[in-house]
Design an enzyme around this catalytic site. Structure first.
Site, PDB file in Angstrom:
ATOM      1  N   VAL A   1       0.838  -1.206   0.000  1.00 24.72           N
ATOM      2  CA  VAL A   1       0.000   0.000   0.000  1.00 24.72           C
ATOM      3  C   VAL A   1       0.872   1.256   0.000  1.00 24.72           C
ATOM      4  O   VAL A   1       1.875   1.313   0.715  1.00 24.72           O
ATOM      5  CB  VAL A   1      -0.907  -0.018   1.239  1.00 24.72           C
ATOM      6  CG1 VAL A   1      -1.767   1.227   1.301  1.00 24.72           C
ATOM      7  CG2 VAL A   1      -1.767  -1.261   1.229  1.00 24.72           C
ATOM      8  N   HIS A   2       0.466   2.231  -0.795  1.00 24.31           N
ATOM      9  CA  HIS A   2       1.161   3.521  -0.878  1.00 24.31           C
ATOM     10  C   HIS A   2       0.939   4.283   0.432  1.00 24.31           C
ATOM     11  O   HIS A   2      -0.079   4.959   0.617  1.00 24.31           O
ATOM     12  CB  HIS A   2       0.589   4.307  -2.063  1.00 24.31           C
ATOM     13  CG  HIS A   2       1.254   5.631  -2.284  1.00 24.31           C
ATOM     14  ND1 HIS A   2       2.274   5.817  -3.181  1.00 24.31           N
ATOM     15  CD2 HIS A   2       1.044   6.840  -1.716  1.00 24.31           C
ATOM     16  CE1 HIS A   2       2.666   7.078  -3.162  1.00 24.31           C
ATOM     17  NE2 HIS A   2       1.926   7.721  -2.278  1.00 24.31           N
ATOM     18  N   HIS A   3       1.860   4.126   1.359  1.00 24.32           N
ATOM     19  CA  HIS A   3       1.659   4.712   2.686  1.00 24.32           C
ATOM     20  C   HIS A   3       3.007   4.796   3.382  1.00 24.32           C
ATOM     21  O   HIS A   3       3.655   3.778   3.626  1.00 24.32           O
ATOM     22  CB  HIS A   3       0.694   3.831   3.489  1.00 24.32           C
ATOM     23  CG  HIS A   3       0.134   4.507   4.701  1.00 24.32           C
ATOM     24  ND1 HIS A   3       0.822   4.606   5.877  1.00 24.32           N
ATOM     25  CD2 HIS A   3      -1.059   5.127   4.914  1.00 24.32           C
ATOM     26  CE1 HIS A   3       0.076   5.257   6.765  1.00 24.32           C
ATOM     27  NE2 HIS A   3      -1.064   5.587   6.199  1.00 24.32           N
TER      28      HIS A   3
END
Ligand SMILES: *[C@@H]1O[C@H](CO)[C@@H](O)[C@H](O)[C@H]1NC(C)=O
Ligand SMILES: *[C@@H]1O[C@H](CO)[C@@H](O)[C@H](O)[C@H]1NC(C)=O
Ligand SMILES: *[C@@H]1O[C@H](CO)[C@@H](O)[C@H](O)[C@H]1NC(C)=O
Ligand SMILES: *[C@@H]1O[C@H](CO)[C@@H](O)[C@H](O)[C@H]1NC(C)=O
Length: 539
Positions: A444-446
């Site tokens: 996840v882009h995080h």
């Protein structure tokens, strides 16, 4: 001049004819009753709520429940001379960037409050009531810091902390890849001296929360109401009617608001429900405001609820007011129009009408195949289930789309089919909610989730190796709903390419999920929403 009830009725009939089904007609009620294991919705709901714990900024409470998160943003707003207390410490990061965008933050709090007011019994049945209330207060405490919440007249609002100026290369939330705990670059604050949509959305957030706190924290509830009224006066000030994002390169590439009349409807509706003051109902049913919020006729786009379009949510609440309270002259006429808008919107969600495209795998495409589609889907699932509950609570078996009658079960089937898709009933057998089901995105882009919480500090660019790694995130951001699949039901679990979770997306998911849980029984709490309205006049 305004849109009269007659005009509403005419264009409703025109459109209702136009959208009569092209394929076989209505689904049958008896065989479409949900057959799910409802515990799965509860399981997903518990996780979806935890996403908010993971997004908290500021000094975290002891049992925040996310082992890889710590205190952060403790100097946010410290450069300002006139903020209360600790500056702008607290609130929530919007997404995998470390920015606090107050507009979608306020909207997310309104959605959580709305779901808690409609379904308190369901949250209680699964022991999540106090958790949601705590999440809401974390947000409203923070919003109260972003303007002079003691004053009756306010002149400005802090609209954002952190972020990026797109054309620059300076270290900021976009150019750097750092955990919030390690941020070592400046955190600029955006201030708006105009901004009706921001102020009216904050009105909605604080007003809805005031209903929740009335019983157990009356002082706080009154503070919220007072703050709401001054915010709404700011929003309505004719000299301040410019979008808060307009021309601000820190804001408009990210949350560019396209109008503020929808927030007028939404804010005034909540303010009416919080205060019982009919002057706010008069505003919410003012034909001129309605017309400005949605143009001259119903369009399918208008029925898509999002952080930028509160027309459907405001009109849903006003339809509830009509169904349950039946206010008469002078409100009745516009409310009939609002009710028709909602009925049409529900029709537009149904597959046979094909007003929106559908993926082969069964996901409705509210943004025509664009990215981050799931946020709209979750919102629509919530609205559909809510409308089903409103109808059932007022002994209506269904509603009409043109000449076609649809039973309540059609709405429930729409809601559960879309949420089931999100939870893994899709061609990839992939759950779009992290930590739920057997297979879910793990790149996840995080920033916080992708960098190990190992006591080492990675610099602005030192963090790139975690961003660019092909390995799964070291921290599972449980409950985060990612942006979603493309229109062909495909998804690439790639940190740099795929859209990450957002507060607004998860708020809609939470609302949809609680409406689907079976704990606490069917239906909405009929009276909680109206607890601040004066009793009906004695005949
Ligand atoms: C607002 O009022 C509260 C208590 O009523 C007080 O603690 C706080 O300092 C006040 N803030 C400002 C900016 O005056
Ligand atoms: C934001 O919206 C305004 C008005 O709709 C538009 O003029 C502007 O170009 C938009 N900004 C961005 C970055 O898209
Ligand atoms: C309608 O509400 C009743 C309880 O008031 C419930 O038993 C019934 O299952 C509900 N029906 C639908 C279709 O939601
Ligand atoms: C509920 O979740 C469990 C575990 O992920 C799964 O095995 C089961 O099939 C799900 N039930 C339904 C009806 O989707």
């Amino acid at each position: 001049m305004g849109l009269t009830g007659l005009k509403w009725a005419v264009w409703f009939m025109v459109i209702a004819t136009w959208i009569s089904p092209r394929t076989a007609t209505s689904t049958n009620s008896a065989r479409t009753l949900p057959t799910h294991n409802f515990d799965n919705y509860t399981l997903a709901l518990r996780k979806a709520l935890l996403f908010f714990n993971a997004q908290k900024s500021g000094k975290l409470p002891k049992n925040n429940g996310i082992p890889w998160r710590g205190n952060s943003g403790l100097r946010d707003g410290s450069q300002l001379k006139d903020v209360q207390g600790d500056g702008l410490v607290g609130g929530y990061y919007d997404s995998g960037e470390n920015t606090k965008f107050h507009f979608p933050l306020a909207y997310s709090m309104t959605m959580l409050s709305w779901s808690l007011i409609e379904y308190p019994h369901k949250y209680r049945a699964i022991n999540e009531y106090n958790h949601v209330l705590e999440l809401i207060k974390w947000g409203t405490d923070y919003l109260l810091l972003t303007f002079d919440s003691n004053a009756t007249k306010i002149s400005k609002i802090y609209s954002q902390v952190g972020g990026a100026y797109e054309k620059s290369n300076i270290p900021d939330d976009i150019t750097c890849w750092e955990r919030p705990e390690d941020m070592d670059y400046p955190r600029p604050v955006q201030t708006t001296y105009a901004g009706p949509e921001l102020a009216a959305e904050m009105t909605a957030a604080l007003s809805s929360a005031s209903i929740l706190f009335k019983q157990n924290n009356p002082t706080y509830s009154i503070k919220l109401i007072k703050a709401s009224e001054s915010l709404f006066a700011f929003a309505r000030d004719t000299r301040k009617r410019r979008p808060y994002s307009r021309g601000n390169p820190w804001v408009d590439p990210y949350y560019n608001s396209t109008g503020y009349f929808d927030e007028y409807l939404w804010g005034s509706t909540w303010l009416y429900l919080a205060t019982g003051n009919v002057k706010y109902l008069a505003l919410a049913t003012n034909p001129g405001i309605t017309k400005n919020a949605m143009g001259f006729r119903w369009t399918r786009k208008m029925s898509v609820l999002s952080w930028d379009n509160k027309v459907p949510s405001a009109l849903m609440l006003l339809t509830r007011v009509r169904l349950f309270k039946a206010p008469e002259y002078p409100y009745e006429e516009t409310l009939i129009g609002h009710h028709k808008f909602i009925a049409l919107s529900m029709c537009s969600y149904l597959k046979p009408f094909r007003l929106f495209k559908w993926s082969k795998g069964g996901l409705i495409q509210f943004n025509d195949g664009g990215e981050e589609s799931l946020q709209y889907v979750a919102n629509a699932a919530f609205l559909a289930n809510l409308f089903a509950d409103y109808l059932n609570a007022t002994d209506s078996p269904g509603w009409l789309c043109g000449p076609n009658f649809f039973p309540i079960a059609t709405l429930r089937e729409f809601a559960s089919s879309q949420i089931d898709y999100i939870l893994g009933k899709n061609p990839l057998d992939l759950s779009y909610v992290v930590g739920y089901g057997d297979k879910y995105p793990n790149r996840v882009h995080h920033r916080a989730a992708s960098i190990p919480s190992d006591g080492l500090k990675y610099s602005c660019k030192g963090g790139y190796k975690w961003r660019d790694s092909t390995k799964p995130n070291p921290n599972t951001i449980v409950g985060a709903m990612v942006g979603g699949p493309d229109r062909f039901d495909n998804f690439h679990d790639d940190r740099s390419a795929s859209a990450g979770p957002t507060l607004a997306g998860n708020a809609g998911l939470v609302a949809a999920l609680v409406s689907l849980t079976s704990g606490g029984g069917y239906g909405v709490d009929k009276s909680f929403l109206f607890s601040n309205l004066p009793p009906p006049p004695i005949p």
